[in-house]
Design a protein around this motif. Structure first.
Motif, PDB file in Angstrom:
ATOM      1  N   GLU A 234     -82.523  -8.561 -97.387  1.00 51.42           N
ATOM      2  CA  GLU A 234     -81.585  -9.357 -98.018  1.00 51.42           C
ATOM      3  C   GLU A 234     -81.023  -7.853 -98.897  1.00 51.42           C
ATOM      4  OE1 GLU A 234     -79.833 -11.932 -97.531  1.00 51.42           O
ATOM      5  OE2 GLU A 234     -81.271 -13.161 -96.327  1.00 51.42           O
ATOM      6  N   ASN A 235     -81.920  -7.238 -99.538  1.00 49.99           N
ATOM      7  CA  ASN A 235     -81.292  -6.175-100.449  1.00 49.99           C
ATOM      8  C   ASN A 235     -80.694  -4.983 -99.728  1.00 49.99           C
ATOM      9  OD1 ASN A 235     -84.320  -6.144-102.425  1.00 49.99           O
ATOM     10  ND2 ASN A 235     -82.722  -7.559-102.720  1.00 49.99           N
ATOM     11  N   VAL A 236     -80.977  -4.829 -98.446  1.00 57.17           N
ATOM     12  CA  VAL A 236     -80.462  -3.902 -97.620  1.00 57.17           C
ATOM     13  C   VAL A 236     -79.074  -4.546 -97.212  1.00 57.17           C
ATOM     14  CG1 VAL A 236     -80.423  -2.737 -95.196  1.00 57.17           C
ATOM     15  CG2 VAL A 236     -82.393  -2.844 -96.645  1.00 57.17           C
ATOM     16  N   GLU A 237     -78.856  -5.728 -96.966  1.00 54.71           N
ATOM     17  CA  GLU A 237     -77.541  -6.156 -96.393  1.00 54.71           C
ATOM     18  C   GLU A 237     -76.705  -6.281 -97.646  1.00 54.71           C
ATOM     19  OE1 GLU A 237     -76.766  -6.007 -93.299  1.00 54.71           O
ATOM     20  OE2 GLU A 237     -78.621  -5.211 -93.158  1.00 54.71           O
TER      21      GLU A 237
ATOM     22  N   GLY B 288     -82.622   6.521-103.432  1.00 56.68           N
ATOM     23  CA  GLY B 288     -83.446   5.456-103.680  1.00 56.68           C
ATOM     24  C   GLY B 288     -84.760   5.634-104.321  1.00 56.68           C
ATOM     25  N   THR B 289     -85.354   4.921-105.226  1.00 54.71           N
ATOM     26  CA  THR B 289     -86.465   5.553-105.911  1.00 54.71           C
ATOM     27  C   THR B 289     -87.617   4.196-105.788  1.00 54.71           C
ATOM     28  OG1 THR B 289     -85.193   6.773-107.611  1.00 54.71           O
ATOM     29  CG2 THR B 289     -87.529   6.204-108.214  1.00 54.71           C
ATOM     30  N   SER B 290     -88.743   4.787-105.353  1.00 55.75           N
ATOM     31  CA  SER B 290     -89.881   3.607-105.301  1.00 55.75           C
ATOM     32  C   SER B 290     -89.437   2.516-104.397  1.00 55.75           C
ATOM     33  CB  SER B 290     -90.264   3.306-106.640  1.00 55.75           C
ATOM     34  OG  SER B 290     -91.391   2.322-106.800  1.00 55.75           O
ATOM     35  N   TYR B 291     -89.586   1.393-104.935  1.00 58.21           N
ATOM     36  CA  TYR B 291     -89.087   0.201-103.911  1.00 58.21           C
ATOM     37  C   TYR B 291     -87.504   0.347-103.545  1.00 58.21           C
ATOM     38  CZ  TYR B 291     -87.309  -4.369-102.195  1.00 58.21           C
ATOM     39  OH  TYR B 291     -86.600  -5.349-101.672  1.00 58.21           O
ATOM     40  N   GLY B 292     -86.887   0.905-104.460  1.00 57.45           N
ATOM     41  CA  GLY B 292     -85.542   1.472-104.042  1.00 57.45           C
ATOM     42  C   GLY B 292     -85.192   2.372-102.810  1.00 57.45           C
TER      43      GLY B 292
ATOM     44  N   LEU C 272     -84.153   3.741 -97.163  1.00 55.20           N
ATOM     45  CA  LEU C 272     -84.832   4.011 -95.838  1.00 55.20           C
ATOM     46  C   LEU C 272     -84.227   3.221 -94.816  1.00 55.20           C
ATOM     47  CD1 LEU C 272     -88.129   4.952 -96.764  1.00 55.20           C
ATOM     48  CD2 LEU C 272     -86.460   6.777 -95.750  1.00 55.20           C
ATOM     49  N   ALA C 273     -84.319   1.729 -95.406  1.00 55.26           N
ATOM     50  CA  ALA C 273     -84.049   0.535 -94.371  1.00 55.26           C
ATOM     51  C   ALA C 273     -82.447   0.631 -94.200  1.00 55.26           C
ATOM     52  CB  ALA C 273     -84.395  -0.688 -94.746  1.00 55.26           C
ATOM     53  N   HIS C 274     -81.753   0.769 -95.119  1.00 55.57           N
ATOM     54  CA  HIS C 274     -80.303   0.870 -94.829  1.00 55.57           C
ATOM     55  C   HIS C 274     -79.836   1.922 -94.079  1.00 55.57           C
ATOM     56  CE1 HIS C 274     -76.338   1.979 -96.377  1.00 55.57           C
ATOM     57  NE2 HIS C 274     -76.036   0.744 -96.367  1.00 55.57           N
ATOM     58  N   ALA C 275     -80.261   3.138 -94.406  1.00 55.49           N
ATOM     59  CA  ALA C 275     -79.910   4.206 -93.589  1.00 55.49           C
ATOM     60  C   ALA C 275     -80.335   4.155 -92.118  1.00 55.49           C
ATOM     61  CB  ALA C 275     -80.378   5.548 -94.116  1.00 55.49           C
ATOM     62  N   ALA C 276     -81.427   3.658 -91.807  1.00 57.75           N
ATOM     63  CA  ALA C 276     -82.016   3.316 -90.357  1.00 57.75           C
ATOM     64  C   ALA C 276     -81.120   2.225 -89.683  1.00 57.75           C
ATOM     65  CB  ALA C 276     -83.231   2.874 -90.334  1.00 57.75           C
ATOM     66  N   ARG C 277     -80.642   1.273 -90.343  1.00 57.22           N
ATOM     67  CA  ARG C 277     -79.917  -0.011 -90.091  1.00 57.22           C
ATOM     68  C   ARG C 277     -78.355   0.301 -89.941  1.00 57.22           C
ATOM     69  NH1 ARG C 277     -83.802  -4.426 -92.762  1.00 57.22           N
ATOM     70  NH2 ARG C 277     -85.773  -3.731 -91.875  1.00 57.22           N
ATOM     71  N   HIS C 278     -78.077   1.099 -90.899  1.00 57.28           N
ATOM     72  CA  HIS C 278     -76.353   1.401 -91.146  1.00 57.28           C
ATOM     73  C   HIS C 278     -76.226   3.059 -90.975  1.00 57.28           C
ATOM     74  CE1 HIS C 278     -75.486  -2.992 -91.647  1.00 57.28           C
ATOM     75  NE2 HIS C 278     -76.783  -3.213 -92.538  1.00 57.28           N
ATOM     76  N   PRO C 279     -76.733   3.681 -89.982  1.00 52.64           N
ATOM     77  CA  PRO C 279     -76.640   4.987 -90.304  1.00 52.64           C
ATOM     78  C   PRO C 279     -75.114   5.736 -90.480  1.00 52.64           C
ATOM     79  CG  PRO C 279     -77.038   4.378 -88.047  1.00 52.64           C
ATOM     80  CD  PRO C 279     -77.096   3.146 -88.768  1.00 52.64           C
TER      81      PRO C 279
END
Length: 286
Positions: free
Chosen positions: A82-85, A103-107, A112-119
C-alpha cells in the motif's frame, strides 16, 4: 499540504523551488521524494539535515498512511504494498514525471519496491541503510545479542514481537537504542527529535509482527532501470552492510557506497558526506 489519493489522505510538504531563474531561462530542478522509515514514524527527522539538497532539487517529504500527519484509515492496509502505491499515486497527483527517489531504512524498502514496480516513474534511486528481504530482522537480533546491553535487548523484544503498546514505549526504545543507531549519538539532540516525531505503534507492530518478517523484493530488483546509489553504514546494527551489498549486486545499474564511520543513522554520523554523495549522484548520473 494534503493529497486525497486512493482511499486515504497523505500529508506532504515541499522544500525548495521547482523553477529557478538561470540567465534568460527558468530552469526546472529535479524533484526528489524523501521517504521516511520506521514504520510508525514520520518525515520530521529529515528536517533540516536534508535541506541543503533543496538547492539542487525540489524536495517532497510525506508521511506514510497511518503515520505522522497522514490519515489513519484501515490498519490492515498499513503494508509495504500500500505504501508503494500511495507513493506512486502521490507522484501522479502532483503531476510529476520521473522522480529522484531517496528512501531510508524502511523507506528504502518502499523506494526499492516502487522503482521495481513503476520503473518509468524513477529517474534516480538512492537506497539508504536498507534491506530487500525480511532476513534483516534475524541478523539484527544476532547483532543485538553480540553488541547490545541487557536493557537494549529488553526494550527491543516488543518490537520483534509486534507488541509495542504506546508512543512512550516507542520513544523509550529509540532512546535506549540510540547509541547503536548512531556513532555520534547526542542524547539531548535525539530527545528533541523524538519529541517532534509523531510516533504510531500500530504501523510498527503490523510491520515487525507481520509483513516485514517474510517480504522479499530480491526477485523484483532486476526490473529497476534507474541508476541506483546504495548507501550503507559500516557499523549499522539493524540493516547491516551485507544487505546493501546484496541490493547492489541485484540492481542492474547500482553502485555501492559504504560510510565507514556510520551506523544506521548516516545522516547523524556523516551528514555532509551523505549530502555530497546524493547531490553528486543525481547531477552526474543521467
Amino acid at each position: 499540504m494534503r493529497a486525497k489519493i486512493r482511499d486515504t489522505e497523505i500529508y506532504f510538504d515541499i522544500e525548495g523551488m521547482g523553477l529557478v531563474p538561470d540567465g534568460r531561462i527558468m530552469r526546472e530542478k529535479p524533484v526528489a521524494f524523501v521517504i521516511h522509515g520506521g514504520p510508525g514514524g514520520d518525515h520530521s527527522s529529515f528536517k533540516p539535515v536534508m535541506s541543503p539538497l533543496a538547492e539542487r532539487m525540489q524536495l517532497v517529504y510525506f508521511d506514510h498512511r497511518g503515520q505522522g500527519r497522514s490519515a489513519r484509515g484501515d490498519p490492515a492496509k498499513y503494508t509495504l504494498d500500500e505504501n508503494v502505491e500511495d507513493m506512486e499515486a502521490l507522484r501522479r497527483h502532483l503531476g510529476l514525471g520521473p522522480i529522484v527517489s531517496i528512501g531510508t531504512s524502511y523507506g528504502g524498502m518502499v523506494a526499492l519496491a516502487h522503482a521495481a514496480r513503476h520503473p518509468a516513474s524513477v529517474s534516480h534511486l538512492i537506497a539508504v541503510v536498507t534491506a530487500a528481504h525480511g532476513g534483516f530482522i534475524k541478523r539484527a537480533q544476532e547483532i543485538l545479542a553480540e553488541r547490545g546491553t541487557p536493557e537494549q535487548r529488553e526494550v527491543s523484544e516488543p518490537v520483534w514481537q509486534g507488541a509495542i503498546m504506546d508512543r512512550a514505549q516507542m520513544q523509550r526504545f529509540y532512546a535506549v537504542l540510540g547509541p547503536l543507531y548512531s556513532r555520534r549519538y547526542d542524547p539531548a539532540a535525539a530527545a528533541l527529535g523524538q519529541e517532534r516525531t509523531l510516533h504510531e505503534p500500530e504501523p510498527l507492530n503490523r510491520a515487525f509482527g507481520g509483513f516485514l518478517r517474510d517480504f522479499d523484493l530480491r526477485p523484483e530488483l532486476g526490473r529497476i532501470t534507474a541508476p541506483t546509489l546504495v548507501i550503507a553504514g559500516r557499523h549499522d546494527w539493524i540493516c547491516p552492510p551485507e544487505f546493501s551489498e546484496e541490493i547492489a549486486r541485484l540492481v542492474p545499474r547500482a553502485e555501492l557506497r559504504i560510510f565507514e564511520n556510520s551506523s544506521h543513522s548516516v545522516r547523524a554520523d556523516e551528514p555532509q558526506a551523505l549530502l555530497d554523495a546524493i547531490a553528486g549522484f543525481v547531477v552526474y548520473k543521467r
